[in-house]
Design a protein around this motif. Structure first.
Motif, short mmCIF file in Angstrom:
data_model
loop_
_atom_site.label_atom_id
_atom_site.label_comp_id
_atom_site.label_asym_id
_atom_site.label_seq_id
_atom_site.Cartn_x
_atom_site.Cartn_y
_atom_site.Cartn_z
N ASP A 32 0.81 -1.22 0.00
CA ASP A 32 0.00 0.00 0.00
C ASP A 32 0.84 1.28 0.00
O ASP A 32 0.31 2.38 0.06
CB ASP A 32 -0.98 0.02 1.17
CG ASP A 32 -0.30 0.06 2.53
OD1 ASP A 32 0.93 -0.14 2.60
OD2 ASP A 32 -1.00 0.29 3.52
N SER A 33 2.15 1.15 -0.10
CA SER A 33 3.05 2.31 -0.16
C SER A 33 3.15 2.89 -1.56
O SER A 33 3.71 3.98 -1.74
CB SER A 33 4.45 1.92 0.32
OG SER A 33 4.42 1.48 1.65
N GLN A 34 2.64 2.19 -2.56
CA GLN A 34 2.72 2.63 -3.95
C GLN A 34 2.19 4.05 -4.10
O GLN A 34 1.10 4.37 -3.64
CB GLN A 34 1.91 1.68 -4.84
CG GLN A 34 2.19 1.80 -6.30
CD GLN A 34 3.51 1.18 -6.69
OE1 GLN A 34 4.20 0.56 -5.91
NE2 GLN A 34 3.89 1.38 -7.93
N GLY A 35 2.98 4.94 -4.71
CA GLY A 35 2.58 6.31 -4.95
C GLY A 35 2.87 7.27 -3.82
O GLY A 35 2.71 8.48 -3.97
N LYS A 36 3.31 6.76 -2.68
CA LYS A 36 3.63 7.63 -1.55
C LYS A 36 5.03 8.23 -1.73
O LYS A 36 5.83 7.75 -2.51
CB LYS A 36 3.57 6.87 -0.23
CG LYS A 36 2.15 6.48 0.15
CD LYS A 36 2.10 5.86 1.51
CE LYS A 36 0.65 5.53 1.88
NZ LYS A 36 0.56 4.95 3.22
N ASP A 52 2.14 13.26 1.15
CA ASP A 52 2.40 14.65 0.85
C ASP A 52 3.88 14.99 1.05
O ASP A 52 4.44 14.72 2.12
CB ASP A 52 1.53 15.52 1.76
CG ASP A 52 1.76 16.99 1.57
OD1 ASP A 52 1.39 17.51 0.51
OD2 ASP A 52 2.33 17.61 2.49
N GLU A 53 4.52 15.61 0.04
CA GLU A 53 5.94 15.97 0.11
C GLU A 53 6.26 16.87 1.29
O GLU A 53 7.25 16.66 1.99
CB GLU A 53 6.34 16.76 -1.14
CG GLU A 53 6.58 15.97 -2.36
CD GLU A 53 6.85 16.90 -3.53
OE1 GLU A 53 7.81 17.69 -3.45
OE2 GLU A 53 6.10 16.83 -4.50
N ILE A 54 5.46 17.91 1.47
CA ILE A 54 5.75 18.89 2.52
C ILE A 54 5.65 18.26 3.90
O ILE A 54 6.53 18.44 4.75
CB ILE A 54 4.84 20.12 2.38
CG1 ILE A 54 5.17 20.83 1.07
CG2 ILE A 54 4.98 21.05 3.58
CD1 ILE A 54 4.23 21.95 0.70
N SER A 55 4.60 17.49 4.13
CA SER A 55 4.42 16.84 5.44
C SER A 55 5.56 15.89 5.76
O SER A 55 6.09 15.89 6.88
CB SER A 55 3.11 16.06 5.47
OG SER A 55 2.02 16.91 5.31
N VAL A 56 5.95 15.09 4.78
CA VAL A 56 7.00 14.10 5.02
C VAL A 56 8.35 14.78 5.27
O VAL A 56 9.10 14.38 6.15
CB VAL A 56 7.05 13.05 3.88
CG1 VAL A 56 7.68 13.59 2.62
CG2 VAL A 56 7.76 11.81 4.31
#
Length: 93
Positions: A32-36, A52-56
């Protein structure tokens, strides 16, 4: 927050980020990590994953304020693509 000065050349930065992802992170990812988005601190090997790029990136910087962050989108060669769709067929009349 002041920007962190890069410690590596662009080529070395990318090589290290890809190496850490392939060797240490990818084997741990679930289906379920696909696309993260995965954010990696290339100096410590620490990482975070989110939609989300900013959150991560914010979460990783909170843990490691001087992080040298490389981001990767799981299952894709690109985090984001720019430009026109080059595969679009010409319209016929």
């Amino acid at each position: 927050m002041a920007a962190t000065k890069p410690q590596y050349s662009k080529e070395e930065f990318g090589r290290l980020g890809d190496e850490i992802y392939t060797r240490d992170i990818y084997p741990q990812l679930q289906a379920d990590s696909q696309g993260k988005i995965v954010a990696i601190d290339i100096t410590t090997g620490a990482w975070e994953i989110d939609n989300d790029e900013i959150s991560v990136c914010n979460r990783l910087e909170k843990r490691y304020p001087s992080a040298q962050i490389w981001i990767i989108k799981v299952g894709s060669r690109y985090v984001r693509r720019f430009g026109a769709n080059r595969t679009q067929k010409a319209k016929t009349r």
